[in-house]
Write an enzyme that holds these catalytic residues in place. Structure first.
Site, PDB file in Angstrom:
ATOM      1  N   LYS A  35       0.801  -1.224   0.000  1.00  0.00           N
ATOM      2  CA  LYS A  35       0.000   0.000   0.000  1.00  0.00           C
ATOM      3  C   LYS A  35       0.836   1.277   0.000  1.00  0.00           C
ATOM      4  O   LYS A  35       0.411   2.292  -0.556  1.00  0.00           O
ATOM      5  CB  LYS A  35      -0.966   0.022   1.181  1.00  0.00           C
ATOM      6  N   ARG A 133      -7.969  -0.229  17.530  1.00  0.00           N
ATOM      7  CA  ARG A 133      -8.395   0.033  16.166  1.00  0.00           C
ATOM      8  C   ARG A 133      -9.398  -1.065  15.831  1.00  0.00           C
ATOM      9  O   ARG A 133     -10.356  -1.252  16.568  1.00  0.00           O
ATOM     10  CB  ARG A 133      -7.186   0.100  15.212  1.00  0.00           C
TER      11      ARG A 133
END
Length: 384
Positions: A35, A133
């Site tokens: 990414k 998260r």
């Protein structure tokens, strides 16, 4: 054309072999994360060609779509790191072999879509071990078991295992206690439902130091600065048995253990170099003249009085990169700041006599590399 991001494919291959060696020696499968460079196709070729890579992973379905064919042609599975959005379910099933999930409503949609496409879609059920998260919270085991029970009844979903993410949001360091807790939950699931989970994914580049420590003598192990905390032993800093997968991005690109910011053996940190061209070079004061208000980004800047200095402006700015993550290769050049499109450098002390049109080169920290690779205004070049 400049600015230009130069990607040294030979050095990336060197880093890849180094981190793959660390993970494979402790029995972990390896997912390499693309990414940061937006799944750059030349980088993907390097990754796909390495027999030690098991999965090619990204957080964006669009990126995975771009490399799914080459991944499969080289025997790699594709992996989605970000929890799927409901609007992208069809493409997730079409291009992704293994996705990370924490919401039953999303998994139900994946099951329905996989049925329409005649597939069985693999998932990792994410467990939140305290970083806060994504993931089902580890203290609510009953909810985890209820979710697993429903997932196991879905005909088009394969529960491949559990995963965790640490450090990216809450900056919680992976250690044997929190990763060991993930393994314990996995074993309870296996015992309760009579199954075997093939994958326990122990996190990202902040976990690789644990794998490295597993093969190092105590005198060479990476541990927190200041030594052990109360109740810790050296085993706290070793990868626990049962964790058998790591997802590595920054350690592959820059050779970093991101838990304690140490360099991994056999890696280099200069595989990515940003080049920017000087558009103005003038001697000016180091402190602006007049009342200081807010800059273009709503911040009140502070300035150091260096007297009159030689200021070089290069053609890149905050729209293209993270200025704070750019490190000039010329150690006598300082980054003073930037606006959207211009970055100002102090080149007064440099041994080089810069002139307009010259190129200044920078190493990049992870955030700067991510922003730079995302900018459509930054060209790319390659060293093969």
């Amino acid at each position: 054309m400049y600015p230009r991001l130069v990607i040294d494919l030979k050095k990336l291959d060197q880093n890849l072999k180094a981190v793959a060696g660390i993970t494979k020696r402790v029995g972990c499968s390896l997912a390499i994360v693309t990414k940061c460079l937006c799944a750059d196709p030349e980088m993907v070729k390097v990754i796909a060609a390495d027999p030690q890579v098991d999965l090619i992973a990204d957080s964006r379905v669009k990126n995975i779509k771009s490399f799914a064919d080459i991944a499969h042609e080289n025997g790699k599975r594709t992996m989605l790191l970000r929890i799927p959005m409901h609007c992208e379910i069809e493409e997730v099933v079409k291009y992704v072999d293994l996705s990370q999930n924490s919401e039953l409503s999303t998994i139900r949609l994946l099951n329905e879509e996989a049925g329409r496409q005649g597939k069985v879609h693999g998932i990792l059920l994410m467990i939140d071990m305290g970083d806060l998260r994504e993931g089902m919270f580890f203290q609510y085991e009953d909810k985890i078991f209820e979710a697993v029970e429903e997932i196991l009844q879905m005909p088009n979903i394969k529960l491949c295992g559990l995963g965790v993410n640490l450090t990216c949001y809450g900056a919680i360091i992976p250690k044997a206690n929190n990763l060991g807790g993930l393994v314990n939950i996995a074993r309870k699931i296996e015992d309760r439902f009579g199954i075997k989970l093939e994958t326990i994914s122990g996190g990202n580049s902040s976990s690789i130091y644990l794998a490295l420590n597993k093969e190092l003598p105590e005198s060479e192990m990476i541990i927190r600065q200041g030594g052990l905390l109360p109740g810790e032993t050296m085993d706290t800093y070793r990868l626990p048995e049962g964790v058998n997968n790591l997802r590595l991005g920054e350690s592959f690109l820059m050779g970093n253990d991101t838990a304690y910011l140490t360099k991994l053996p056999g890696t280099t940190d200069d595989a990515l170099i940003l080049e920017a061209q000087i558009v103005e070079l003038k001697e000016k004061p180091s402190i602006p003249i007049g009342e200081v208000g807010v800059d273009a980004f709503g911040e009140v800047p502070e300035y150091e009085d260096r007297g009159v200095i030689k200021r070089a402006i290069v053609g890149i700015g905050k729209q293209d990169t993270d200025i704070g993550g750019m490190i000039p290769l010329d150690p006598k050049v300082d980054v003073l700041g930037a606006s959207s499109d211009h970055m100002i450098l102090d080149v007064t002390k440099s041994d080089k006599e810069y002139k307009v049109g010259d190129v200044v080169s920078f190493k990049l920290e992870y955030g700067a590399a991510l922003h730079t690779a995302t900018s459509p205004y930054v060209e790319r070049g390659y060293v093969r």
